[in-house]
Each structure stands twice: as structure tokens, then as C-alpha cells.
Design a protein around this motif. Structure first.
Motif, PDB file in Angstrom:
ATOM      1  N   MET A 185       0.842  -1.184   0.000  1.00 12.70           N
ATOM      2  CA  MET A 185       0.000   0.000   0.000  1.00 12.70           C
ATOM      3  C   MET A 185       0.884   1.242   0.000  1.00 12.70           C
ATOM      4  SD  MET A 185      -3.130  -0.787   2.586  1.00 12.70           S
ATOM      5  CE  MET A 185      -4.287   0.295   1.824  1.00 12.70           C
ATOM      6  N   THR A 186       0.506   2.183  -0.806  1.00  9.32           N
ATOM      7  CA  THR A 186       1.259   3.428  -0.878  1.00  9.32           C
ATOM      8  C   THR A 186       0.746   4.406   0.170  1.00  9.32           C
ATOM      9  OG1 THR A 186      -0.260   4.316  -2.524  1.00  9.32           O
ATOM     10  CG2 THR A 186       1.647   3.078  -3.351  1.00  9.32           C
ATOM     11  N   PRO A 187       1.593   5.362   0.569  1.00  3.11           N
ATOM     12  CA  PRO A 187       1.153   6.336   1.580  1.00  3.11           C
ATOM     13  C   PRO A 187      -0.053   7.165   1.135  1.00  3.11           C
ATOM     14  CG  PRO A 187       3.531   6.385   1.384  1.00  3.11           C
ATOM     15  CD  PRO A 187       3.026   5.493   0.289  1.00  3.11           C
ATOM     16  N   ASP A 188      -0.119   7.514  -0.146  1.00  7.60           N
ATOM     17  CA  ASP A 188      -1.265   8.317  -0.590  1.00  7.60           C
ATOM     18  C   ASP A 188      -2.562   7.517  -0.507  1.00  7.60           C
ATOM     19  OD1 ASP A 188      -0.302   6.720  -2.624  1.00  7.60           O
ATOM     20  OD2 ASP A 188      -0.868   8.110  -4.226  1.00  7.60           O
ATOM     21  N   LEU A 189      -2.498   6.224  -0.740  1.00 10.09           N
ATOM     22  CA  LEU A 189      -3.695   5.390  -0.603  1.00 10.09           C
ATOM     23  C   LEU A 189      -4.114   5.266   0.859  1.00 10.09           C
ATOM     24  CD1 LEU A 189      -5.745   3.599  -2.074  1.00 10.09           C
ATOM     25  CD2 LEU A 189      -4.185   1.690  -1.734  1.00 10.09           C
ATOM     26  N   ILE A 190      -3.137   5.140   1.753  1.00 15.44           N
ATOM     27  CA  ILE A 190      -3.439   5.050   3.182  1.00 15.44           C
ATOM     28  C   ILE A 190      -4.052   6.358   3.675  1.00 15.44           C
ATOM     29  CG2 ILE A 190      -2.415   4.848   5.486  1.00 15.44           C
ATOM     30  CD1 ILE A 190      -0.358   2.930   4.204  1.00 15.44           C
ATOM     31  N   TYR A 191      -3.455   7.501   3.295  1.00 13.01           N
ATOM     32  CA  TYR A 191      -3.990   8.794   3.729  1.00 13.01           C
ATOM     33  C   TYR A 191      -5.363   9.060   3.123  1.00 13.01           C
ATOM     34  CZ  TYR A 191       0.599   9.908   5.641  1.00 13.01           C
ATOM     35  OH  TYR A 191       1.752   9.902   6.359  1.00 13.01           O
ATOM     36  N   GLY A 192      -5.552   8.669   1.881  1.00 16.55           N
ATOM     37  CA  GLY A 192      -6.861   8.842   1.254  1.00 16.55           C
ATOM     38  C   GLY A 192      -7.932   8.000   1.924  1.00 16.55           C
ATOM     39  N   ALA A 193      -7.591   6.751   2.244  1.00 20.08           N
ATOM     40  CA  ALA A 193      -8.556   5.890   2.941  1.00 20.08           C
ATOM     41  C   ALA A 193      -8.841   6.419   4.342  1.00 20.08           C
ATOM     42  CB  ALA A 193      -8.016   4.463   3.013  1.00 20.08           C
ATOM     43  N   ALA A 194      -7.817   6.938   5.022  1.00 22.78           N
ATOM     44  CA  ALA A 194      -8.029   7.523   6.348  1.00 22.78           C
ATOM     45  C   ALA A 194      -8.927   8.749   6.260  1.00 22.78           C
ATOM     46  CB  ALA A 194      -6.691   7.887   6.985  1.00 22.78           C
ATOM     47  N   GLY A 195      -8.715   9.571   5.226  1.00 22.15           N
ATOM     48  CA  GLY A 195      -9.565  10.748   5.036  1.00 22.15           C
ATOM     49  C   GLY A 195     -11.012  10.367   4.784  1.00 22.15           C
ATOM     50  N   LEU A 196     -11.221   9.350   3.965  1.00 25.03           N
ATOM     51  CA  LEU A 196     -12.593   8.896   3.711  1.00 25.03           C
ATOM     52  C   LEU A 196     -13.222   8.295   4.964  1.00 25.03           C
ATOM     53  CD1 LEU A 196     -12.255   7.311   0.162  1.00 25.03           C
ATOM     54  CD2 LEU A 196     -13.440   9.413   0.799  1.00 25.03           C
ATOM     55  N   ALA A 197     -12.421   7.579   5.761  1.00 27.70           N
ATOM     56  CA  ALA A 197     -12.950   6.999   7.001  1.00 27.70           C
ATOM     57  C   ALA A 197     -13.335   8.094   7.995  1.00 27.70           C
ATOM     58  CB  ALA A 197     -11.918   6.058   7.621  1.00 27.70           C
ATOM     59  N   VAL A 198     -12.481   9.107   8.137  1.00 25.99           N
ATOM     60  CA  VAL A 198     -12.785  10.212   9.047  1.00 25.99           C
ATOM     61  C   VAL A 198     -14.023  10.964   8.565  1.00 25.99           C
ATOM     62  CG1 VAL A 198     -11.936  12.433   9.905  1.00 25.99           C
ATOM     63  CG2 VAL A 198     -10.442  10.453   9.912  1.00 25.99           C
ATOM     64  N   PHE A 199     -14.128  11.175   7.260  1.00 26.89           N
ATOM     65  CA  PHE A 199     -15.305  11.838   6.710  1.00 26.89           C
ATOM     66  C   PHE A 199     -16.561  11.009   6.976  1.00 26.89           C
ATOM     67  CE2 PHE A 199     -18.390  12.827   3.439  1.00 26.89           C
ATOM     68  CZ  PHE A 199     -18.399  14.212   3.450  1.00 26.89           C
ATOM     69  N   GLY A 200     -16.474   9.700   6.785  1.00 29.65           N
ATOM     70  CA  GLY A 200     -17.622   8.825   7.019  1.00 29.65           C
ATOM     71  C   GLY A 200     -18.061   8.807   8.478  1.00 29.65           C
ATOM     72  N   ILE A 201     -17.093   8.783   9.396  1.00 26.28           N
ATOM     73  CA  ILE A 201     -17.425   8.815  10.822  1.00 26.28           C
ATOM     74  C   ILE A 201     -18.100  10.138  11.173  1.00 26.28           C
ATOM     75  CG2 ILE A 201     -16.426   8.895  13.144  1.00 26.28           C
ATOM     76  CD1 ILE A 201     -14.294   6.907  12.080  1.00 26.28           C
ATOM     77  N   GLY A 202     -17.576  11.231  10.626  1.00 19.63           N
ATOM     78  CA  GLY A 202     -18.179  12.534  10.887  1.00 19.63           C
ATOM     79  C   GLY A 202     -19.567  12.658  10.299  1.00 19.63           C
ATOM     80  N   LEU A 203     -19.765  12.113   9.115  1.00 18.88           N
ATOM     81  CA  LEU A 203     -21.093  12.158   8.492  1.00 18.88           C
ATOM     82  C   LEU A 203     -22.088  11.338   9.300  1.00 18.88           C
ATOM     83  CD1 LEU A 203     -22.650  13.214   6.041  1.00 18.88           C
ATOM     84  CD2 LEU A 203     -22.032  11.107   4.863  1.00 18.88           C
ATOM     85  N   TRP A 204     -21.657  10.169   9.766  1.00 17.88           N
ATOM     86  CA  TRP A 204     -22.535   9.365  10.614  1.00 17.88           C
ATOM     87  C   TRP A 204     -22.896  10.132  11.881  1.00 17.88           C
ATOM     88  CZ3 TRP A 204     -21.721   7.648  15.596  1.00 17.88           C
ATOM     89  CH2 TRP A 204     -22.705   6.822  16.094  1.00 17.88           C
ATOM     90  N   GLY A 205     -21.905  10.776  12.498  1.00 16.21           N
ATOM     91  CA  GLY A 205     -22.164  11.534  13.716  1.00 16.21           C
ATOM     92  C   GLY A 205     -23.098  12.706  13.484  1.00 16.21           C
ATOM     93  N   ALA A 206     -22.952  13.380  12.350  1.00 17.13           N
ATOM     94  CA  ALA A 206     -23.809  14.529  12.066  1.00 17.13           C
ATOM     95  C   ALA A 206     -25.243  14.109  11.783  1.00 17.13           C
ATOM     96  CB  ALA A 206     -23.244  15.304  10.880  1.00 17.13           C
ATOM     97  N   ILE A 207     -25.432  12.922  11.249  1.00 19.25           N
ATOM     98  CA  ILE A 207     -26.784  12.468  10.897  1.00 19.25           C
ATOM     99  C   ILE A 207     -27.436  11.705  12.048  1.00 19.25           C
ATOM    100  CG2 ILE A 207     -28.066  10.909   9.383  1.00 19.25           C
ATOM    101  CD1 ILE A 207     -26.085  11.641   7.171  1.00 19.25           C
TER     102      ILE A 207
END
Length: 97
Positions: free
Chosen positions: A1-23
């Protein structure tokens, strides 16, 4: 796994957790924190999208968007906190006999 893929997946995970929390959450402060997490996740994804291989220069446009997003989210958070406090005060006033 490349670092950009790891950071991108982490960003999507953080966004998803925040979206779940907001809804899903009922408390206003927790919803606001969920929206803040969405902002951080979106910033991660934009920064990863701007990354280029070392000989090439990174794209400055996503970086400018992230900086602008930070400023906008800071002012929106301040306004939301003021509204939450005012609503809390009004609810307390209604509960008093």
C-alpha cells in the motif's frame, strides 16, 4: 500500500465517521463535532489529491481550497456554537416555573 492510498482511505474513514455523527446523533454539540470531522476528512482527501511524485510540483489549488475551508469552518463553528448556546439558554428559560 502506498502512503497516498493510506492517507486517502483515512480521510474517507474520518469523513464517514463525521457524516454518521452529524446524521445519527441527537446532541447538538456532537453533531457539530461530526461536521468538524467531515471537514477534516475532506481536507485529507484534497491534500492527497494534490500530491504528485517528487520530481513534479504539487497542485496548489487543493491546498488553497483546504486553507479556505479551514477559515470557513472556523467561522461557521463559532456561529454554530453561539446558536447552540442561545438555544440552550432558551430551553432552560422554558423549563423554569
Amino acid at each position: 500500500m502506498t502512503p497516498d492510498l493510506i492517507y486517502g482511505a483515512a480521510g474517507l474513514a474520518v469523513f464517514g465517521i463525521g457524516l454518521w455523527g452529524a446524521i445519527a446523533l441527537q446532541d447538538r454539540m456532537r453533531r457539530l463535532l461530526g461536521l468538524k470531522l467531515c471537514s477534516v476528512g475532506a481536507g485529507f482527501v484534497l491534500i492527497v489529491g494534490a500530491w504528485r511524485e517528487p520530481p513534479a510540483a504539487p497542485d496548489p489549488m487543493p491546498h488553497a481550497l483546504v486553507i479556505t475551508g479551514i477559515v470557513v469552518m472556523l467561522s461557521a463553528t463559532a456561529a454554530a456554537l453561539a446558536l447552540i448556546r442561545r438555544l440552550h439558554d432558551l430551553e432552560d428559560a422554558d423549563d423554569r416555573p
